[in-house]
Motif scaffolding. Sequence first.
Motif, PDB file in Angstrom:
ATOM      1  N   LEU A  99       0.814  -1.207   0.000  1.00  0.00           N
ATOM      2  CA  LEU A  99       0.000   0.000   0.000  1.00  0.00           C
ATOM      3  C   LEU A  99       0.854   1.267   0.000  1.00  0.00           C
ATOM      4  N   GLN A 100       1.985   1.236   0.692  1.00  0.00           N
ATOM      5  CA  GLN A 100       2.879   2.391   0.726  1.00  0.00           C
ATOM      6  C   GLN A 100       3.457   2.682  -0.652  1.00  0.00           C
ATOM      7  N   ARG A 101       3.856   1.612  -1.360  1.00  0.00           N
ATOM      8  CA  ARG A 101       4.403   1.812  -2.709  1.00  0.00           C
ATOM      9  C   ARG A 101       3.358   2.402  -3.655  1.00  0.00           C
ATOM     10  N   GLU A 102       2.132   1.920  -3.583  1.00  0.00           N
ATOM     11  CA  GLU A 102       1.083   2.452  -4.453  1.00  0.00           C
ATOM     12  C   GLU A 102       0.772   3.907  -4.111  1.00  0.00           C
ATOM     13  N   ALA A 103       0.701   4.228  -2.834  1.00  0.00           N
ATOM     14  CA  ALA A 103       0.430   5.607  -2.441  1.00  0.00           C
ATOM     15  C   ALA A 103       1.558   6.544  -2.847  1.00  0.00           C
ATOM     16  N   PHE A 104       2.790   6.112  -2.754  1.00  0.00           N
ATOM     17  CA  PHE A 104       3.924   6.944  -3.154  1.00  0.00           C
ATOM     18  C   PHE A 104       3.875   7.259  -4.650  1.00  0.00           C
ATOM     19  N   THR A 105       3.485   6.262  -5.440  1.00  0.00           N
ATOM     20  CA  THR A 105       3.378   6.499  -6.878  1.00  0.00           C
ATOM     21  C   THR A 105       2.304   7.536  -7.191  1.00  0.00           C
ATOM     22  N   ASP A 106       1.154   7.438  -6.527  1.00  0.00           N
ATOM     23  CA  ASP A 106       0.084   8.420  -6.754  1.00  0.00           C
ATOM     24  C   ASP A 106       0.503   9.820  -6.309  1.00  0.00           C
ATOM     25  N   LEU A 107       1.205   9.919  -5.191  1.00  0.00           N
ATOM     26  CA  LEU A 107       1.661  11.227  -4.713  1.00  0.00           C
ATOM     27  C   LEU A 107       2.654  11.868  -5.673  1.00  0.00           C
ATOM     28  N   MET A 108       3.529  11.114  -6.260  1.00  0.00           N
ATOM     29  CA  MET A 108       4.480  11.649  -7.233  1.00  0.00           C
ATOM     30  C   MET A 108       3.775  12.186  -8.472  1.00  0.00           C
TER      31      MET A 108
END
Length: 425
Positions: free
Chosen positions: A44-53
């Motif tokens: 979930l952290q990896r997916e959220a980081f991608t969306d934030l970028m």
Amino acid sequence: MEPVALAVDKLKDFVKSSQDFVDGFIHRRDNPARRNPIEILRRLQREAFTDLMKLRDRQEKVERILSFYKTSKGSPFQEASTHVRGEFDLLGALLVMDNVDKQNCNAFSRAGITTGIDSRFTFETTISQGESLTAEFVASQKGNRYLDEVSGQPLSLEKVSYRVNACDWLSVVAIPVGAQSRDVAITSVSSHQAKGLTKLSSLGPPLLNQHKGSGIGLSVRKSNVIASLAQFISGLGMQPDADSAGHCFSTFGQVVCQLPRGIKLSLLGLHQVPKSLSQHVSLGPLTIPVVLSKHPTAPETVVEASSSAIRTSTPENFSSGSVALMLESELDEVTRIGGWIEMHRSNPKCLHWAVSMSDDSEDSFGWGLSLSGIHGGPTSEEHFQAESYLKLNLGKRFSLKPGIAYIAAGNARMPALILRSNWSL
């Protein structure tokens, strides 16, 4: 038999629980990320980081565009701050007269009945809070002094004005093209929104409607008193056979006192000082000549070959002006009554006056009545006229004004049926 059945049930429960344990162990080894909470949080952290970028990249692009337009001279939304207004005015008249002669034509001209079509387009741009730039374009086909003369004017620039409201009690206006005293005066009727049928009864004292060329003025407001002061410069009108030309400096002033019950009392004054030149020269618009020499040059002498007549031209400076008094009152929200009188300095016995009463309701029906005249004019002929009209509002942007006028000037008597229509967009 009961102990045997009980033992069989326990054996079945043991076998089932053992099978569930084996199945769970096998599935956990096949896909441990689905059962491990730590792995779920990492995914979930990896997916959220991608969306934030992705959101950050989009935000940076928007900030770059906005910063570019802020630093540039233009604005991406400049067209949203420019308001365009259009107005079309048509006036027709049916005159009843005994003869079409010069006397009747002069009376018709002094009455201010300008028949024809007049169109006006106004572009008003809001530069910032309290600052506005206005440009007016006009095209018209109006009748001249005599009934058989009609002049057409193509769409042309008539006025450019820049107004600044510095604070609640001070405002400044600069008009490089088409300045009039009305642009600085405090009045309830503008030059292109006349209430009546004719200019003599609708536009107030004549000193408000004279073209002044270029000008600058300011207005000061304090409690119930408003003061306005302006300076104008314009070309001095000359006859076709004149040998000299120049400029006219004019100073305009007005003081308005707000009395109880919606009554306004105004004192207006206009002082004109022509500055003539020794020769007929044209320096172009927005050009102000400043003569440094204190002593005028010798008069110019012209000798014509066909005769021995000698013609000289010398500089002449003379001042003129006029003073006017206005009174306006609001009987209710739509009914107004007002009057004015103007006296010329060159001829104190010459008085222009008008009294009017109108109902400018936005409903389907309105009316107006006015009396006006000229006493002791240049020809020493008394001029009097009475007007009455009905106002029919056909929608919010179109109105019809059928009316009747009676003109008496000297020996001329002229009743007229007048129809005026106005359409705005």
